[in-house]
Design a protein around this motif. Structure first.
Motif, PDB file in Angstrom:
ATOM      1  N   ARG A   1       0.830  -1.215   0.000  1.00  0.00           N
ATOM      2  CA  ARG A   1       0.000   0.000   0.000  1.00  0.00           C
ATOM      3  C   ARG A   1       0.864   1.264   0.000  1.00  0.00           C
ATOM      4  O   ARG A   1       0.435   2.324  -0.434  1.00  0.00           O
ATOM      5  CB  ARG A   1      -0.947  -0.005   1.203  1.00  0.00           C
ATOM      6  N   HIS A   2       2.107   1.145   0.492  1.00  0.00           N
ATOM      7  CA  HIS A   2       3.019   2.276   0.528  1.00  0.00           C
ATOM      8  C   HIS A   2       3.964   2.303  -0.678  1.00  0.00           C
ATOM      9  O   HIS A   2       4.820   3.183  -0.766  1.00  0.00           O
ATOM     10  CB  HIS A   2       3.834   2.255   1.818  1.00  0.00           C
TER      11      HIS A   2
ATOM     12  N   ALA B   1       2.460   1.489  -3.989  1.00  0.00           N
ATOM     13  CA  ALA B   1       1.632   1.762  -5.164  1.00  0.00           C
ATOM     14  C   ALA B   1       0.219   2.122  -4.746  1.00  0.00           C
ATOM     15  O   ALA B   1      -0.244   1.772  -3.650  1.00  0.00           O
ATOM     16  CB  ALA B   1       1.599   0.539  -6.080  1.00  0.00           C
ATOM     17  N   ARG B   2      -0.445   2.820  -5.632  1.00  0.00           N
ATOM     18  CA  ARG B   2      -1.861   3.147  -5.450  1.00  0.00           C
ATOM     19  C   ARG B   2      -2.692   2.068  -6.138  1.00  0.00           C
ATOM     20  O   ARG B   2      -2.484   1.763  -7.320  1.00  0.00           O
ATOM     21  CB  ARG B   2      -2.154   4.521  -6.053  1.00  0.00           C
TER      22      ARG B   2
ATOM     23  N   MET C   1      -5.995   0.587  -7.837  1.00  0.00           N
ATOM     24  CA  MET C   1      -7.135   1.138  -8.566  1.00  0.00           C
ATOM     25  C   MET C   1      -8.010   0.016  -9.117  1.00  0.00           C
ATOM     26  O   MET C   1      -7.522  -1.065  -9.452  1.00  0.00           O
ATOM     27  CB  MET C   1      -6.654   2.027  -9.720  1.00  0.00           C
TER      28      MET C   1
ATOM     29  N   THR D   1       2.166   0.602 -15.310  1.00  0.00           N
ATOM     30  CA  THR D   1       1.182   0.099 -14.344  1.00  0.00           C
ATOM     31  C   THR D   1       1.259  -1.423 -14.290  1.00  0.00           C
ATOM     32  O   THR D   1       1.500  -2.082 -15.300  1.00  0.00           O
ATOM     33  CB  THR D   1      -0.233   0.550 -14.740  1.00  0.00           C
TER      34      THR D   1
ATOM     35  N   LEU E   1      -1.948  -1.466 -10.103  1.00  0.00           N
ATOM     36  CA  LEU E   1      -1.027  -0.889  -9.132  1.00  0.00           C
ATOM     37  C   LEU E   1      -0.206   0.181  -9.841  1.00  0.00           C
ATOM     38  O   LEU E   1       0.613  -0.124 -10.711  1.00  0.00           O
ATOM     39  CB  LEU E   1      -0.095  -1.955  -8.550  1.00  0.00           C
TER      40      LEU E   1
ATOM     41  N   LYS F   1       4.269   4.639  -6.713  1.00  0.00           N
ATOM     42  CA  LYS F   1       4.499   5.952  -6.127  1.00  0.00           C
ATOM     43  C   LYS F   1       5.853   6.498  -6.579  1.00  0.00           C
ATOM     44  O   LYS F   1       6.649   5.801  -7.217  1.00  0.00           O
ATOM     45  CB  LYS F   1       4.397   5.857  -4.609  1.00  0.00           C
TER      46      LYS F   1
ATOM     47  N   GLU G   1      -2.678  -5.499   0.003  1.00  0.00           N
ATOM     48  CA  GLU G   1      -2.118  -4.179   0.319  1.00  0.00           C
ATOM     49  C   GLU G   1      -1.149  -4.207   1.505  1.00  0.00           C
ATOM     50  O   GLU G   1      -0.213  -3.413   1.575  1.00  0.00           O
ATOM     51  CB  GLU G   1      -3.253  -3.190   0.606  1.00  0.00           C
TER      52      GLU G   1
END
Length: 410
Positions: free
Chosen positions: A9-10, A12-13, A15, A68, A100, A103, A142
């Motif tokens: 979770r830290h 990638a975001r 979706m 992605t 994913l 970041k 995540e």
């Protein structure tokens, strides 16, 4: 040496995607590739079977950038693997997948490699979803931890794996060109009947003069294998390749997920077939799938082995014949009570054989293509094996990336 860990979770975001309304033509056949689970058998995605417009993406999907990572989080495939793919360009995707988007301090190729290195562990975190399918809960994915070094070390580690991936992709592109050339010639000579000097050959009821109309069994021997008793574990773990239908993918087979012993062959209906035997899947969703044995091997009962018999028989001709007639086999299967075909059905399948001089010319052209295809596929298998052995050590920081880079430059 080991790198610190970080939850996904830290890194990638996450979706979710969607499907634009299928009945609105303004949403479809645009310039934006639209990824569905069907494309997730490929690790690198450039093109997709369906595409959408900007309006379609705004109305029912999402557009994500190059780099992605797509992941299958629900479905039958999670029973055996955690499927991920890398977007080679800007794309949209459907609701069956998670995207994913990395970041700022994460290299996308590094994260893709790290997920590949952890794929078995992630797959094992999936749970039952009902109706025989599996699901991977988002909070579980995540919170999964991976090793994350500095961005500079990420790029160095990713470049090592990318060298392997690029070589494999280049070989696969060459294989595709070889396959297409052989298929075009088969289509011209055996389907459209535009073989050399065809203008001078009379055709009666669709059969050129000098050609023989018969069935597969007239020109090829057929056989099948068997499954040694699972209750006797001495039958498994030997050195004889044992092919199952899910391993038939249009390529040569050099390795199998399971191997059996000579006692297993002696005490079951399994048989040992020679190199260059063509295999055709007879059961279920794999009906019509093909492979060529790259080495001697045995098979289970769901594979039909095609062996040379007639003076014009050739594994190359047999492979291309069944490739072009896959739909015909599927139609037969769909018309029966069970979704399978038998050896007898395959033996009785109509086949037309040309005179020896035509077949000799055809094989003279195609054989170098198949031999090179075989060589390249063997190279790829070795490259993938080396890459996959390297991935867990490289992605955990147990290998000194800077030293590997220096060695490569010397």
């Amino acid at each position: 040496m080991s790198w610190p860990k970080r939850e996904l979770r830290h890194c990638a975001r996450f979706m979710s995607g969607g499907t634009p309304y299928k009945k609105n033509p303004d949403f479809w056949n645009g310039s934006i590739p639209w990824v569905s689970s069907g494309e997730m058998t490929e690790q690198f995605i450039m093109q997709t079977s369906l595409s959408i417009t900007k309006e379609g993406a705004d109305a029912g999907s999402k557009i994500v950038p190059k780099g992605t990572i797509f992941a299958v989080v629900r479905g039958m495939s999670l029973a055996t693997e955690f499927r991920i793919s890398y977007a080679c360009r800007e794309m949209a995707f459907n609701q069956d997948l998670k995207a994913l988007v990395v970041k700022d301090d994460i290299d996308s190729y590094f994260l893709f490699c790290a997920l590949r290195a952890n794929s078995k562990n992630i797959r094992d975190l999936s749970t039952e979803a009902g109706h025989g399918t599996k699901k991977l809960e988002m909070q579980v994915l995540e919170s999964y931890e991976i090793h994350i070094p500095s961005i500079a070390e990420q790029k160095k580690a990713a470049s090592v794996i990318k060298n392997y991936d690029d070589l494999i992709q280049t070989n696969q592109q060459r294989i595709t060109l070889l396959e297409e050339a052989a298929q075009r010639l088969y289509d011209e000579w055996f389907v459209k009947l535009r073989f050399p000097n065809h203008e001078q050959v009379p055709v009666v009821d669709g059969v050129p003069d000098g050609w023989t109309l018969g069935s597969v069994g007239d020109f090829y021997e057929t056989s099948s294998g068997g499954t040694p008793s699972r209750s006797n574990m001495d039958y498994y773990g030997g050195d004889i390749l044992w092919v199952r239908t899910q391993e038939l993918n249009g390529n040569y087979i050099f390795e199998t997920s399971e191997k059996i012993t000579i006692d297993a062959v002696k005490n079951s209906s399994a048989k040992i077939f020679p190199e260059n035997t063509v295999l055709v899947a007879m059961y279920g969703v794999t009906i019509g799938e093909l492979a060529i044995l790259g080495a001697t091997a045995s098979t289970n009962q769901a594979c039909c082995a095609i062996l040379e018999k007639h003076e014009c028989s050739s594994y190359i001709h047999a492979f291309l014949f069944f490739l072009f007639n896959k739909k015909g086999l599927l139609n037969i299967a769909q018309g029966s009570a069970q979704t399978n075909v038998s050896q007898q059905v395959i033996k009785a399948f109509p086949m037309m054989m040309p005179p020896a001089r035509i077949m000799e010319k055809f094989i003279t052209f195609c054989e170098p293509h198949f031999l090179l295809k075989k060589e390249l596929e063997l190279q790829n298998q070795k490259l993938m094996q080396a890459r996959d052995e390297l991935l867990p050590r490289l992605m955990s920081g147990r290998l000194d990336v800077s030293r590997m880079s220096a060695d490569r430059e010397e």
